[in-house]
Design a protein around this motif. Structure first.
Motif, short mmCIF file in Angstrom:
data_model
loop_
_atom_site.label_atom_id
_atom_site.label_comp_id
_atom_site.label_asym_id
_atom_site.label_seq_id
_atom_site.Cartn_x
_atom_site.Cartn_y
_atom_site.Cartn_z
N GLN A 63 -12.30 -7.68 -1.46
CA GLN A 63 -11.04 -7.17 -0.91
C GLN A 63 -11.21 -6.48 0.44
OE1 GLN A 63 -8.17 -8.24 -2.33
NE2 GLN A 63 -9.75 -9.30 -3.54
N SER A 64 -12.44 -6.15 0.80
CA SER A 64 -12.68 -5.54 2.11
C SER A 64 -12.88 -6.58 3.21
CB SER A 64 -13.92 -4.63 2.04
OG SER A 64 -15.07 -5.38 1.68
N LYS A 65 -12.91 -7.86 2.86
CA LYS A 65 -13.12 -8.93 3.84
C LYS A 65 -11.82 -9.23 4.59
CE LYS A 65 -17.36 -9.56 2.36
NZ LYS A 65 -18.54 -9.23 3.19
N ASN A 66 -11.92 -10.16 5.55
CA ASN A 66 -10.73 -10.53 6.31
C ASN A 66 -9.74 -11.28 5.41
OD1 ASN A 66 -11.07 -13.57 6.59
ND2 ASN A 66 -12.99 -12.87 7.51
N LYS A 126 -2.99 0.17 -3.79
CA LYS A 126 -3.17 -1.08 -3.05
C LYS A 126 -2.98 -2.23 -4.03
CE LYS A 126 -6.31 -3.83 -0.19
NZ LYS A 126 -7.67 -3.93 0.40
N ARG A 183 -10.55 -13.32 1.99
CA ARG A 183 -10.11 -12.62 0.79
C ARG A 183 -9.19 -13.50 -0.05
NH1 ARG A 183 -7.73 -8.42 3.21
NH2 ARG A 183 -5.62 -9.24 3.02
N THR A 242 0.83 -1.20 0.00
CA THR A 242 0.00 0.00 0.00
C THR A 242 0.86 1.25 0.00
OG1 THR A 242 -0.14 0.02 2.42
CG2 THR A 242 -1.90 -1.12 1.23
N GLU A 250 -5.32 -1.64 -7.38
CA GLU A 250 -6.17 -0.45 -7.34
C GLU A 250 -5.26 0.75 -7.09
OE1 GLU A 250 -10.02 -0.94 -5.19
OE2 GLU A 250 -9.10 -2.79 -4.43
N THR A 272 -2.57 -6.33 -4.01
CA THR A 272 -2.60 -7.60 -3.28
C THR A 272 -1.96 -8.66 -4.17
OG1 THR A 272 -4.64 -6.99 -2.13
CG2 THR A 272 -4.05 -9.32 -2.17
N GLU A 302 -14.85 -6.82 -4.95
CA GLU A 302 -15.79 -6.64 -3.84
C GLU A 302 -15.29 -7.31 -2.56
OE1 GLU A 302 -19.97 -6.38 -6.44
OE2 GLU A 302 -19.43 -8.21 -5.34
#
Length: 327
Positions: A181-184, A45, A188, A36, A61, A47, A179
């Motif tokens: 990517q905001s999870k744990n 960001k 993810r 990040t 992103e 991943t 969508e």
């Protein structure tokens, strides 16, 4: 003066590259999976998932307050890179500045790594894309020899690139990956890998169908910049594009050479390319407007609504009415 910042992605695995960048780039961090940057003029960001042998997946992103040029160094051992662009546009330098992404005919690009490659990211735009790096050995296992023309091409010491569309199933996979990517972290990771493999399956299947009767692929040649200019002329007036004869006179190229080179770059002859572009425009209008399906068909030059609906489903795997119901 406009600012252009260059980033060089050197040899080695992506985790190593991101780790090195994090040690020198202000405001950046790297936890072994997520890179990040959060500063007033930069938001990044990335991943990086390298849990599967022979496959590296990155979920990207970014937003920059300046133009950025990513320079990917050539690799001694050939891999295949596949890039899917979602809700944004990237520009592949050295290929006629081919735009890939939102509102473009092509939203995916696949190319080899034998030569350096450049990707341009314009300032002040939120850019989201997925990149897969697949080793040759893994490629052969995934495709089961169904793409012999590309298998042969991988042995050549030349740069090549293939542009491809994203169909309805691929778009759903891409949207769900972003969508989640905001999870744990655990959720993810597992979901992204599963959807990523599903996405590649759809992509290879579509590419295989396209090449069933024509094993030519998009070699980058000296004529490629002219071919992109021809492409722009074709889609300026999508209802009534210029004739092949007019294009030949304008660019000093024979009809056979124009058709052959156009097909090498885009995988389709000019007229079929225009038809596919019409369907791509229709897809966006069906999703984003409340215009009647018959009006959309007429505005894009389709004379019969039934032919439009049948062709739409053939291209995207979903009818225009079903797409509108689910938007």
């Amino acid at each position: 003066m406009d600012q252009l910042v260059k980033f060089t992605l050197g040899r080695g695995d992506m985790s190593h590259v991101l780790s090195e960048i994090s040690q020198t780039y202000p405001g950046s961090s790297w936890d072994g999976q997520v890179f990040t940057v959060d500063t007033p003029n930069t938001s990044v960001k990335i991943t990086n998932l390298d849990n599967l042998p022979g496959v590296n997946m990155s979920i990207n992103e970014v937003w920059f307050d300046y133009d950025v040029l990513f320079q990917e160094e050539a690799q001694e051992e050939t891999s295949i890179l596949i890039r899917f662009v979602h809700d944004s546009v990237l520009f592949h330098q050295g290929t006629g500045n081919g735009a890939v992404g939102e509102n473009q005919l092509n939203s995916a690009a696949m190319y080899n790594t034998l030569r350096a490659h450049q990707v341009f990211i314009p300032r002040h735009r939120n850019i989201r894309w997925l990149t897969f790096r697949v080793s040759i050995e893994t490629w052969k296992k995934v495709t089961y020899g169904l793409l012999p023309s590309i298998d042969q091409l991988l042995q050549r010491k030349e740069e090549w690139i293939i542009f491809e569309t994203i169909d309805y199933n691929m778009e759903k996979c891409i949207r769900r990956i972003f969508e989640v990517q905001s999870k744990n972290r655990a959720e993810r990771l597992g979901f992204s890998l599963a959807k990523g493999m599903e996405l590649l399956t759809y992509f290879f299947r579509q590419l295989s169908k396209r090449l069933e009767n024509d094993h030519s692929v998009g070699l980058v040649t000296m004529d490629v910049d002219t071919i992109f200019l021809i492409k722009n002329d074709l889609i300026k007036n999508i209802q009534s594009p210029p004739s092949i004869e007019d294009l030949c006179r304008k660019y000093g190229m024979s009809a056979d050479r124009l058709r052959n080179n156009f097909k090498k770059v885009f995988g389709l002859p000019p007229r079929q390319y225009v038809l596919k572009k019409r369907y791509q425009e229709a897809y966006q209008q069906v999703k984003q407007t409340n215009e009647s399906l018959s009006s959309i068909a007429h505005s894009l030059g389709f004379s019969h609504s039934s032919h439009f609906a049948n062709g739409f489903k053939k291209h995207f795997g979903v009818s225009p009415s079903a797409l509108r119901e689910n938007k």
